[in-house]
Design a protein around this motif. Sequence first.
Motif, PDB file in Angstrom:
ATOM      1  N   UNK A   4       0.805  -1.220   0.000  1.00  0.00           N
ATOM      2  CA  UNK A   4       0.000   0.000   0.000  1.00  0.00           C
ATOM      3  C   UNK A   4       0.842   1.276   0.000  1.00  0.00           C
ATOM      4  N   UNK A   5       2.166   1.142   0.122  1.00  0.00           N
ATOM      5  CA  UNK A   5       3.030   2.312   0.028  1.00  0.00           C
ATOM      6  C   UNK A   5       3.602   2.487  -1.373  1.00  0.00           C
ATOM      7  N   UNK A   6       3.224   1.604  -2.281  1.00  0.00           N
ATOM      8  CA  UNK A   6       3.738   1.652  -3.657  1.00  0.00           C
ATOM      9  C   UNK A   6       2.658   2.277  -4.550  1.00  0.00           C
ATOM     10  N   UNK A   7       2.959   3.476  -5.059  1.00  0.00           N
ATOM     11  CA  UNK A   7       1.918   4.237  -5.775  1.00  0.00           C
ATOM     12  C   UNK A   7       1.355   3.478  -6.970  1.00  0.00           C
ATOM     13  N   UNK A   8       2.243   2.775  -7.699  1.00  0.00           N
ATOM     14  CA  UNK A   8       1.786   2.037  -8.888  1.00  0.00           C
ATOM     15  C   UNK A   8       0.797   0.946  -8.492  1.00  0.00           C
ATOM     16  N   UNK A   9       1.131   0.232  -7.435  1.00  0.00           N
ATOM     17  CA  UNK A   9       0.236  -0.862  -7.006  1.00  0.00           C
ATOM     18  C   UNK A   9      -1.074  -0.301  -6.467  1.00  0.00           C
ATOM     19  N   UNK A  10      -0.988   0.799  -5.736  1.00  0.00           N
ATOM     20  CA  UNK A  10      -2.203   1.415  -5.192  1.00  0.00           C
ATOM     21  C   UNK A  10      -3.125   1.851  -6.329  1.00  0.00           C
ATOM     22  N   UNK A  11      -2.535   2.391  -7.391  1.00  0.00           N
ATOM     23  CA  UNK A  11      -3.346   2.846  -8.525  1.00  0.00           C
ATOM     24  C   UNK A  11      -4.087   1.671  -9.166  1.00  0.00           C
ATOM     25  N   UNK A  12      -3.470   0.491  -9.127  1.00  0.00           N
ATOM     26  CA  UNK A  12      -4.101  -0.686  -9.744  1.00  0.00           C
ATOM     27  C   UNK A  12      -5.103  -1.372  -8.814  1.00  0.00           C
ATOM     28  N   UNK A  13      -5.071  -1.039  -7.531  1.00  0.00           N
ATOM     29  CA  UNK A  13      -5.871  -1.786  -6.544  1.00  0.00           C
ATOM     30  C   UNK A  13      -7.378  -1.816  -6.862  1.00  0.00           C
ATOM     31  N   UNK A  14      -8.025  -0.689  -7.214  1.00  0.00           N
ATOM     32  CA  UNK A  14      -9.482  -0.771  -7.464  1.00  0.00           C
ATOM     33  C   UNK A  14      -9.825  -1.715  -8.607  1.00  0.00           C
ATOM     34  N   UNK A  15      -9.007  -1.723  -9.657  1.00  0.00           N
ATOM     35  CA  UNK A  15      -9.284  -2.630 -10.772  1.00  0.00           C
ATOM     36  C   UNK A  15      -9.017  -4.084 -10.358  1.00  0.00           C
ATOM     37  N   UNK A  16      -7.898  -4.305  -9.655  1.00  0.00           N
ATOM     38  CA  UNK A  16      -7.574  -5.667  -9.212  1.00  0.00           C
ATOM     39  C   UNK A  16      -8.662  -6.194  -8.274  1.00  0.00           C
ATOM     40  N   UNK A  17      -9.238  -5.290  -7.474  1.00  0.00           N
ATOM     41  CA  UNK A  17     -10.284  -5.717  -6.525  1.00  0.00           C
ATOM     42  C   UNK A  17     -11.482  -6.340  -7.246  1.00  0.00           C
ATOM     43  N   UNK A  18     -11.709  -5.956  -8.499  1.00  0.00           N
ATOM     44  CA  UNK A  18     -12.845  -6.541  -9.235  1.00  0.00           C
ATOM     45  C   UNK A  18     -12.525  -7.953  -9.736  1.00  0.00           C
ATOM     46  N   UNK A  19     -11.246  -8.335  -9.665  1.00  0.00           N
ATOM     47  CA  UNK A  19     -10.835  -9.632 -10.218  1.00  0.00           C
ATOM     48  C   UNK A  19     -10.463 -10.653  -9.149  1.00  0.00           C
ATOM     49  N   UNK A  20     -10.377 -10.226  -7.906  1.00  0.00           N
ATOM     50  CA  UNK A  20      -9.900 -11.150  -6.861  1.00  0.00           C
ATOM     51  C   UNK A  20     -10.956 -11.319  -5.772  1.00  0.00           C
ATOM     52  N   UNK A  21     -10.810 -12.370  -4.993  1.00  0.00           N
ATOM     53  CA  UNK A  21     -11.713 -12.580  -3.856  1.00  0.00           C
ATOM     54  C   UNK A  21     -11.244 -11.785  -2.644  1.00  0.00           C
ATOM     55  N   UNK A  22      -9.911 -11.677  -2.483  1.00  0.00           N
ATOM     56  CA  UNK A  22      -9.350 -10.973  -1.327  1.00  0.00           C
ATOM     57  C   UNK A  22      -8.218 -10.062  -1.788  1.00  0.00           C
ATOM     58  N   UNK A  23      -8.290  -8.815  -1.362  1.00  0.00           N
ATOM     59  CA  UNK A  23      -7.196  -7.875  -1.599  1.00  0.00           C
ATOM     60  C   UNK A  23      -6.502  -7.685  -0.253  1.00  0.00           C
ATOM     61  N   UNK A  24      -5.170  -7.854  -0.232  1.00  0.00           N
ATOM     62  CA  UNK A  24      -4.458  -7.774   1.051  1.00  0.00           C
ATOM     63  C   UNK A  24      -3.381  -6.702   0.997  1.00  0.00           C
ATOM     64  N   UNK A  25      -3.484  -5.730   1.893  1.00  0.00           N
ATOM     65  CA  UNK A  25      -2.450  -4.712   2.028  1.00  0.00           C
ATOM     66  C   UNK A  25      -1.351  -5.257   2.919  1.00  0.00           C
ATOM     67  N   UNK A  26      -0.178  -5.488   2.307  1.00  0.00           N
ATOM     68  CA  UNK A  26       0.933  -6.119   3.024  1.00  0.00           C
ATOM     69  C   UNK A  26       1.816  -5.063   3.682  1.00  0.00           C
TER      70      UNK A  26
END
Length: 358
Positions: free
Chosen positions: A35-57
């Motif tokens: 969650x401190x990586x801007x690129x990954x954070x930007x992708x999180x809402x889209x990835x959330x539509x494809x996964x069962x669990x989103x985990x902030x490590x």
Amino acid sequence: MRSPKDFFAPLAVGAPAPVREIPPLPSRMIHFFDPGNEKMVAKAPDIATKVDVLLGNLEDAVRADRKEAARQGLVDVAKANDFGQTQLWTRVNSLDSPWVLDDLITLVTEIGDKLDVIMVPKVEGAQDIHYVDRLLAQLEARAGLTEPLLVHAILETASGVANVEEIAGASPRMQGISLGPADLAASRRMKTTRVGGGHPGYLVRTDPTGDDLTEGRTIYQQDLWHYTVARMVDACAANGILPYYGPFGDIRDVVACEDQFRNAFLLGCVGAWSLHPAQIDIARKVFSPEPSDVAWARRVIAAMGDGTGAVMIDGKMQDDASFKQCGVVAELADALAARDPELAAAYDAATKEALENA
Ligand SMILES: CC(C)(COP(=O)(O)OP(=O)(O)OC[C@H]1O[C@@H](n2cnc3c(N)ncnc32)[C@H](O)[C@@H]1OP(=O)(O)O)[C@@H](O)C(=O)NCCC(=O)NCCSC(=O)C[C@](C)(O)C(=O)O
Ligand SMILES: [Mg+2]
């Protein structure tokens, strides 16, 4: 050990009552992001539509000088998004680290109502779960939460494996356990240097056929993780919680990743971690039963009526026990179908065809 009578009592005045059953929500892939990586954070809402669990490590893979940024990043991501049916989990730092206390205080206070599960790394025994259990109850009470947070342990120390049964039953918050093969290998002093997966040196060889000990002998690579995964599955099943294979570090090797995930699925695991977007579809494929298996399971259930007795289907004997096995597959299929319309249609089409051809 708490008295069985008190097991489901809240551990702090004003904390929500613990759950009595772990909800069997789909959790085929637990997708890790920093969650401190801007690129990954930007992708999180889209990835959330494809996964069962989103985990902030927040733990390993986040540099020491980025720990606070990751923690704050997760608070911001959780506050800015509604991930709908997709669960939001976190992995906090280990209990002996300088960060974990602030991780728990900040996350429960700021976004406790958005988080579903807190993954605790390097759990050594029930005492670690008891510590987290009481602290979470205190923080939940202070934050006025109405739903209890669940806890997921990572099995990544030799002590953790030795104590896995007591860890699985240490608290009604226990949601599940994941294999942590990298730390576990180090803790056991295994001589591997990989994050999960097999090793070509761990093998058995067929007997020699003549005097030449090198000729004509087939070797079979063995699964380094079989014992641990099987033990973890039993501990989880015996305590009504869910087992998971953890990470597969060779992102490029999507073939071996699929194999390792499938071994875990067949042994009883409900999901695995995806460390990279490339692993999401592998987990979806592996941890969703095949339409033909679902169709078979539904056919056996339909033929067995009340589930007792014995019948023959396509030359195979079915009885009360195979009825139960088919129930496991059919129940999983129903839970996944409720979340995934494409899967629901595939399961129904295969079932229709199987029943028509029966
Ligand atoms: C492996 C890495 C470094 C390759 O990261 P990369 O950037 O080099 O890869 P890439 O193929 O170039 O990435 C393509 C795009 O996808 C993005 N991306 C890449 N990964 C993700 C992700 N997960 N979520 C969302 N987005 C992601 C990445 O930012 C990039 O975005 P761009 O196209 O805009 O440039 C990267 O994928 C990563 O950091 N993944 C997470 C690693 C992690 O969480 N490790 C800890 C869990 S395993 C563990 O702890 C062990 C255990 C259990 O404890 C124990 O066995 O002991
Ligand atoms: Mg680890």
